[in-house]
Each structure stands twice: as structure tokens, then as C-alpha cells.
Design a protein around this motif. Structure first.
Motif, PDB file in Angstrom:
ATOM      1  N   SER A   1       0.774  -1.339   0.072  1.00  0.00           N
ATOM      2  CA  SER A   1      -0.142   0.224   0.263  1.00  0.00           C
ATOM      3  C   SER A   1       1.003   1.233  -0.004  1.00  0.00           C
ATOM      4  O   SER A   1       1.604   1.358   0.771  1.00  0.00           O
ATOM      5  CB  SER A   1      -0.982  -0.026   1.145  1.00  0.00           C
ATOM      6  N   MET A   2       0.658   2.060  -0.910  1.00  0.00           N
ATOM      7  CA  MET A   2       1.319   3.492  -1.086  1.00  0.00           C
ATOM      8  C   MET A   2       1.050   4.343   0.207  1.00  0.00           C
ATOM      9  O   MET A   2       1.889   5.071   0.895  1.00  0.00           O
ATOM     10  CB  MET A   2       1.125   4.233  -2.236  1.00  0.00           C
ATOM     11  N   THR A   3      -0.215   4.143   0.732  1.00  0.00           N
ATOM     12  CA  THR A   3      -0.534   4.932   2.052  1.00  0.00           C
ATOM     13  C   THR A   3       0.364   4.643   3.065  1.00  0.00           C
ATOM     14  O   THR A   3       0.625   5.255   3.844  1.00  0.00           O
ATOM     15  CB  THR A   3      -2.167   4.666   2.425  1.00  0.00           C
ATOM     16  N   ALA A   4       0.357   3.165   3.345  1.00  0.00           N
ATOM     17  CA  ALA A   4       0.867   2.686   4.383  1.00  0.00           C
ATOM     18  C   ALA A   4       2.780   2.776   4.070  1.00  0.00           C
ATOM     19  O   ALA A   4       3.159   3.309   5.213  1.00  0.00           O
ATOM     20  CB  ALA A   4       0.983   1.196   4.580  1.00  0.00           C
ATOM     21  N   LEU A   5       3.021   3.089   2.954  1.00  0.00           N
ATOM     22  CA  LEU A   5       4.482   3.168   2.798  1.00  0.00           C
ATOM     23  C   LEU A   5       4.738   4.563   2.906  1.00  0.00           C
ATOM     24  O   LEU A   5       5.713   4.996   3.738  1.00  0.00           O
ATOM     25  CB  LEU A   5       4.879   3.001   1.303  1.00  0.00           C
ATOM     26  N   ALA A   6       3.887   5.709   2.613  1.00  0.00           N
ATOM     27  CA  ALA A   6       4.041   7.188   3.089  1.00  0.00           C
ATOM     28  C   ALA A   6       3.947   7.364   4.539  1.00  0.00           C
ATOM     29  O   ALA A   6       4.768   7.826   5.170  1.00  0.00           O
ATOM     30  CB  ALA A   6       2.949   7.752   2.373  1.00  0.00           C
ATOM     31  N   SER A   7       3.037   6.504   5.296  1.00  0.00           N
ATOM     32  CA  SER A   7       2.948   6.640   6.674  1.00  0.00           C
ATOM     33  C   SER A   7       4.408   6.221   7.507  1.00  0.00           C
ATOM     34  O   SER A   7       4.793   6.626   8.362  1.00  0.00           O
ATOM     35  CB  SER A   7       1.811   5.955   7.358  1.00  0.00           C
ATOM     36  N   HIS A   8       4.900   4.794   6.844  1.00  0.00           N
ATOM     37  CA  HIS A   8       6.190   4.507   7.386  1.00  0.00           C
ATOM     38  C   HIS A   8       7.150   5.311   7.126  1.00  0.00           C
ATOM     39  O   HIS A   8       8.170   5.492   8.000  1.00  0.00           O
ATOM     40  CB  HIS A   8       6.048   2.967   6.688  1.00  0.00           C
ATOM     41  N   ALA A   9       7.383   5.744   5.842  1.00  0.00           N
ATOM     42  CA  ALA A   9       8.152   6.968   5.587  1.00  0.00           C
ATOM     43  C   ALA A   9       8.261   8.337   6.556  1.00  0.00           C
ATOM     44  O   ALA A   9       9.471   8.572   7.074  1.00  0.00           O
ATOM     45  CB  ALA A   9       8.219   7.348   4.262  1.00  0.00           C
ATOM     46  N   ARG A  10       7.007   8.500   7.001  1.00  0.00           N
ATOM     47  CA  ARG A  10       6.965   9.570   7.984  1.00  0.00           C
ATOM     48  C   ARG A  10       7.725   9.097   9.320  1.00  0.00           C
ATOM     49  O   ARG A  10       8.381   9.922   9.974  1.00  0.00           O
ATOM     50  CB  ARG A  10       5.539  10.324   7.869  1.00  0.00           C
ATOM     51  N   LEU A  11       7.186   7.972   9.642  1.00  0.00           N
ATOM     52  CA  LEU A  11       7.808   7.569  10.876  1.00  0.00           C
ATOM     53  C   LEU A  11       9.303   7.496  10.941  1.00  0.00           C
ATOM     54  O   LEU A  11       9.943   7.868  12.070  1.00  0.00           O
ATOM     55  CB  LEU A  11       7.107   6.143  11.338  1.00  0.00           C
ATOM     56  N   ALA A  12       9.902   7.158   9.855  1.00  0.00           N
ATOM     57  CA  ALA A  12      11.402   7.005   9.581  1.00  0.00           C
ATOM     58  C   ALA A  12      12.009   8.334   9.724  1.00  0.00           C
ATOM     59  O   ALA A  12      12.907   8.322  10.281  1.00  0.00           O
ATOM     60  CB  ALA A  12      11.568   6.234   8.264  1.00  0.00           C
ATOM     61  N   ARG A  13      11.298   9.344   9.073  1.00  0.00           N
ATOM     62  CA  ARG A  13      11.945  10.656   9.218  1.00  0.00           C
ATOM     63  C   ARG A  13      11.687  11.090  10.367  1.00  0.00           C
ATOM     64  O   ARG A  13      12.831  11.932  10.921  1.00  0.00           O
ATOM     65  CB  ARG A  13      11.269  11.624   8.127  1.00  0.00           C
ATOM     66  N   THR A  14      10.593  11.137  11.444  1.00  0.00           N
ATOM     67  CA  THR A  14      10.727  11.530  12.422  1.00  0.00           C
ATOM     68  C   THR A  14      11.736  10.712  13.567  1.00  0.00           C
ATOM     69  O   THR A  14      12.382  11.278  14.589  1.00  0.00           O
ATOM     70  CB  THR A  14       9.352  11.043  13.335  1.00  0.00           C
ATOM     71  N   ALA A  15      12.104   9.318  13.045  1.00  0.00           N
ATOM     72  CA  ALA A  15      13.205   8.767  13.883  1.00  0.00           C
ATOM     73  C   ALA A  15      14.429   9.356  13.427  1.00  0.00           C
ATOM     74  O   ALA A  15      15.709   8.917  13.930  1.00  0.00           O
ATOM     75  CB  ALA A  15      13.123   7.277  13.606  1.00  0.00           C
ATOM     76  N   GLY A  16      14.833  10.194  12.362  1.00  0.00           N
ATOM     77  CA  GLY A  16      15.919  10.651  12.026  1.00  0.00           C
ATOM     78  C   GLY A  16      16.366  10.003  10.632  1.00  0.00           C
ATOM     79  O   GLY A  16      17.577  10.147  10.311  1.00  0.00           O
ATOM     80  N   ILE A  17      15.753   8.998  10.221  1.00  0.00           N
ATOM     81  CA  ILE A  17      16.179   8.565   8.997  1.00  0.00           C
ATOM     82  C   ILE A  17      15.509   8.764   7.509  1.00  0.00           C
ATOM     83  O   ILE A  17      14.057   8.732   7.660  1.00  0.00           O
ATOM     84  CB  ILE A  17      15.902   6.849   8.939  1.00  0.00           C
ATOM     85  N   GLN A  18      16.061   9.850   6.808  1.00  0.00           N
ATOM     86  CA  GLN A  18      15.577  10.357   5.553  1.00  0.00           C
ATOM     87  C   GLN A  18      15.103   9.043   4.636  1.00  0.00           C
ATOM     88  O   GLN A  18      16.068   8.537   4.006  1.00  0.00           O
ATOM     89  CB  GLN A  18      16.334  11.267   4.930  1.00  0.00           C
ATOM     90  N   VAL A  19      13.888   9.144   4.134  1.00  0.00           N
ATOM     91  CA  VAL A  19      13.166   8.200   3.303  1.00  0.00           C
ATOM     92  C   VAL A  19      12.487   8.751   2.016  1.00  0.00           C
ATOM     93  O   VAL A  19      11.723   9.926   2.227  1.00  0.00           O
ATOM     94  CB  VAL A  19      12.404   7.259   3.917  1.00  0.00           C
ATOM     95  N   GLN A  20      12.702   8.452   0.851  1.00  0.00           N
ATOM     96  CA  GLN A  20      11.979   8.839  -0.161  1.00  0.00           C
ATOM     97  C   GLN A  20      11.345   7.740  -1.015  1.00  0.00           C
ATOM     98  O   GLN A  20      12.035   6.522  -0.881  1.00  0.00           O
ATOM     99  CB  GLN A  20      12.900   9.678  -1.283  1.00  0.00           C
ATOM    100  N   ILE A  21      10.278   7.664  -1.764  1.00  0.00           N
ATOM    101  CA  ILE A  21       9.695   6.742  -2.258  1.00  0.00           C
ATOM    102  C   ILE A  21       9.600   7.222  -3.876  1.00  0.00           C
ATOM    103  O   ILE A  21       9.201   7.988  -4.229  1.00  0.00           O
ATOM    104  CB  ILE A  21       8.088   6.601  -1.776  1.00  0.00           C
ATOM    105  N   VAL A  22      10.257   6.204  -4.835  1.00  0.00           N
ATOM    106  CA  VAL A  22       9.964   6.364  -6.219  1.00  0.00           C
ATOM    107  C   VAL A  22       9.267   5.222  -6.744  1.00  0.00           C
ATOM    108  O   VAL A  22       9.754   4.237  -6.724  1.00  0.00           O
ATOM    109  CB  VAL A  22      11.521   6.311  -6.909  1.00  0.00           C
ATOM    110  N   ARG A  23       7.946   5.532  -7.248  1.00  0.00           N
ATOM    111  CA  ARG A  23       7.299   4.742  -7.969  1.00  0.00           C
ATOM    112  C   ARG A  23       7.435   4.444  -9.213  1.00  0.00           C
ATOM    113  O   ARG A  23       7.606   2.882  -9.387  1.00  0.00           O
ATOM    114  CB  ARG A  23       5.736   5.142  -7.706  1.00  0.00           C
TER     115      ARG A  23
END
Length: 423
Positions: free
Chosen positions: A107-129
Motif C-alpha cells: 500500500s502506498m498509503t502505508a508506505l508514506a506513513s512508514h516513511a514519515r515515521l522513519a523521518r521522525t526517527a531521523g532516517i530520511q526516506v523517499q519513495i520512487v514509484r
């Protein structure tokens, strides 16, 4: 750069596209363990990770990087680019929207949510579809502008912290201990409507010892009741000072379930308040979340005994840890406090706003007062008011204050309230 992917077309294509972009130093890792080994062996700028419904290593990568960084083993914290093996042909069965909302079955929605959590934890994440060198380059360029968290400095000697004997000496003598007060405000009028009493410990050698260090040591040593007694005594002294100034607000003291279940606690607290000439409802007990080892029947009886004596009971950190709906439905409370982690995300994610709005409704359903913790910026206050929140605390309103500052601040606000009432 490291490519985290299973063997196959995706790994080969990604490596070729990175080479065309000028990335000469790259390594392939087929498993999460191999990827973490690679970033430990050599400074890694980025990890391009495959996302697929039957390959979870890429999803787990931010957690692994966070743990490695916290341990001080990383010289450089890599950024993460999530991508897939390209979009298949659009299905002919009419499920176009469902197809657009997925990346290789995730799920792209779940991926986006997981990416936000990662950024909050200090890990920068981008998604390329999309597949292709252009999309990969765009994702990498976005990550190049992202700020990396600092890697913890590894010390040649282990951290020193107070010994158990130091804790025992402090609690028995009171040396170095003091309480501070974090005011709680009516979010609309900014009137002070209460405060939380917090413990502070100034160690002669180590300086200010964080509560996150002190409290676990106290609990491990079985000294929680002794610490509670110290804070409770200072709270009653401050209530007397407030009463003398004509300020009738409650003060809240944190307590573990073990402390609350101490035999005779409700009677002792009610007796102290009565001898001080103070209404029992001016004292509030906040149940912290460390209560899983306590018998629920005993806890329920103890909370009921406190309320029967007029002492208010609050459920702290609702929305985090063990503060669950089941507990709220089974135990008697006067108040619930929304955990700060939800509040800090309220301006960032619709889901957080919906959860807080639902909690406001839940508090009304259970006839509970609601306090919002962890308010850290002014814009959040306006948003919380729109969601129906009335009372809150946090750095955007006031930091914890020393006793004299709190009493002075409360007195000033009291005079302002009186002035407004006479206009």
C-alpha cells in the motif's frame, strides 16, 4: 551506495542505472543483514531498497539504521530510497484505483506513513514509484538535500551515571531533590487551570540527572513510594501557598500502579489534605503507564478508593504504551491525557488529527476531562482548539517552572482573570 534487493532483474537494472548516473562505488546486498554489514564496513551515502509484498527487508531497513545510529556504530547515517521493479500494465478488471495505490503489492498509503515515521526517527526516506533513470535521479536528488541526523559520538570510556546508593541517599535525605511545575492552560483563554508536579535531581558530581534515568532506578530499587511521598509533600505545600493567594487550581502528581495500590494510600492522602484545610479534589493522581505487572482488580479498587475520598485520578499517556481503551473502559478515571507523540504529529498527518478528534469524542462519552500533552508550537494550539481540545500543556505554553516562578506566574494570571471579570 548500497542496493538492497533480491537477486534478479531489479537489482541488475538498478545497478546499471546508478552507474549511468555516475555512481561508481556501489555494492549489492540481498538481505537486510548484508546491507547493515555493508554500511558498517564503509561510509554509505544512500541505500536503494527494493519494495515488494513478499520482500520485507527494505521496509525493515530504517529500523535497522536507527538502531545502528543509536549504538554509535555509524560514521554516516545513510538516506533510504524505496522503489520497485516498475509498474505492470494496468489491470483490465476495473481495479485501476487499487492498482494506483500499490507499489508491488504494498500500500502506498502505508508506505508514506512508514516513511514519515522513519523521518521522525531521523532516517530520511523517499519513495520512487516509477521505473527508469529519470525517476531514480529525481529521488536521489531529493535525498541529497535532506539533513542527516548526527551520529552519536562514541566515547572511549563508558558513560558514568549515579549509583544505586546515590539514589537511596537522595531519597532518604532529600539532598539535591526538588520539584518543578508545568502549568496546564485553558487553550482559548490561556488561563492557568492546573499544573503537573515533576521531580528533578541535581547530583553533586553528575549534575542534573534526567527523570528517564532516575525513575527506572527508583522503580528497580522499590523506592517508588518514597519518591511519591517526597513529591506529594511538596505538592501539598504548594497548594497551601496557592490557596493563600486565592488561586484554586489542582496539582497533579505522577504515580505508578504499584504506588497507587499501596494499602491505605487513599486514606493517608485524604487525611493530609484534610489536616491542611484543603479540598481533596485539589490533588490529582496521574497513573503512569508502567502498570502491567499489577493485578487489575487491585488497581481498580485502589483507584475507586482514591475517588471515593475526593482525590481526582487521571490516566496519563493515553495513546501510547499500555494506556489502552480496555483499561479506560474497565477502570474509574476523572481525566485522560493524550500522549505528546500524537500531538506532535497532528499538523503532519490526517490520521493523527482523526485520532485526536476521536479521543475528544471518547472523553465526552466517558464524561472525562481531557488534557493535551506535548504542545510544542503555536500553530498546533489553534489546530487543537478546532478539534475540540480545551486544556493543554507543553513548551509552546510554558516550560516546567521552579516553585517561586510558578507561584509568581499563577498569581499574575490570577490578577489578570480578576481584572477581566470586573470589566
Amino acid at each position: 551506495m548500497v542496493v538492497l534487493a533480491r537477486e534478479g532483474h531489479f537489482a541488475r537494472r538498478t545497478a546499471a542505472e546508478l552507474a549511468r548516473l555516475g555512481v561508481a562505488r556501489q555494492a549489492h546486498a540481498a538481505t537486510l543483514g548484508a546491507a547493515t554489514s555493508a554500511v558498517l564496513e564503509d561510509e554509505t551515502d544512500m541505500v536503494v531498497a527494493e519494495i515488494h509484498s513478499d520482500y520485507s527487508d527494505g521496509l525493515m531497513l530504517p529500523s535497522a539504521l536507527k538502531a545502528l545510529n543509536a549504538s554509535g556504530r555509524l560514521k554516516l547515517v545513510p538516506h533510504v530510497l524505496w522503489t520497485g521493479d516498475g509498474a505492470p500494465a494496468e489491470p483490465a478488471n476495473g481495479a485501476a484505483q487499487e492498482w494506483r495505490d500499490m507499489l508491488n503489492g504494498v500500500s502506498m498509503t502505508a508506505l508514506a506513513s512508514h516513511a514519515r515515521l522513519a523521518r521522525t526517527a531521523g532516517i530520511q526516506v523517499q519513495i520512487v514509484r516509477e521505473s527508469g533513470i529519470g525517476a531514480l535521479q529525481a529521488g536521489l536528488e531529493r535525498l541529497l538535500d535532506a539533513v542527516r541526523p548526527p551520529a552519536p559520538v562514541r566515547r572511549s570510556e563508558p558513560d558514568h551515571s549515579p549509583a544505586e546508593d546515590d539514589v537511596i541517599a537522595a531519597l532518604t535525605s532529600g539532598e539535591g531533590l526538588r520539584v518543578v511545575f508545568q502549568p496546564q492552560y485553558d487553550l482559548a483563554s490561556r488561563a492557568v487551570v492546573g499544573a503537573e508536579v515533576l521531580i528533578r535531581w541535581q547530583h553533586a558530581r553528575y549534575g542534573e540527572v534526567p527523570p528517564a534515568v532516575l525513575i527506572p532506578m527508583v522503580n528497580r530499587l522499590g523506592l517508588d513510594l518514597l519518591l511519591f511521598s517526597y513529591i506529594e509533600k511538596r505538592a501539598i505545600e504548594t497548594l497551601l501557598a496557592l490557596d493563600k493567594a486565592g488561586i484554586e487550581i489542582p496539582l497533579a502528581v505522577n504515580a505508578s500502579a504499584k504506588t497507587i495500590c499501596t494499602p491505605g494510600l487513599a486514606e493517608r492522602l485524604a487525611g493530609k489534605m484534610k489536616r491542611a484545610g484543603l479540598p481533596a479534589q485539589r490533588l490529582k493522581i496521574e497513573l503512569t503507564e508502567e502498570f502491567t505487572s499489577v493485578d487489575e482488580l487491585t488497581l481498580s479498587a485502589s483507584l475507586t478508593a482514591l475517588r471515593a475520598r475526593g482525590i481526582q485520578v487521571s490516566l496519563d499517556d493515553f495513546g501510547a504504551g499500555s494506556a489502552t481503551l480496555a483499561l479506560l473502559s474497565q477502570m474509574p478515571f476523572d481525566e485522560m491525557k493524550i500522549d505528546g507523540t500524537l500531538v506532535r504529529a497532528v499538523a503532519l498527518t490526517p490520521a493523527s488529527r482523526e485520532i485526536i478528534a476521536g479521543t475528544v469524542t471518547l472523553a465526552r462519552l466517558f464524561n472525562l476531562r481531557l488534557v493535551i500533552e506535548g504542545i510544542e508550537d503555536e500553530s498546533t494550539i489553534a489546530l487543537l482548539c478546532e478539534l475540540g481540545c480545551r486544556v493543554g500543556q507543553g513548551y509552546a505554553l510554558a516550560r516546567p517552572m521552579e516553585s517561586s516562578d510558578f507561584l509568581g506566574n499563577a498569581a499574575v494570571l490570577r490578577r489578570l482573570d480578576v481584572s477581566r471579570a470586573t470589566l
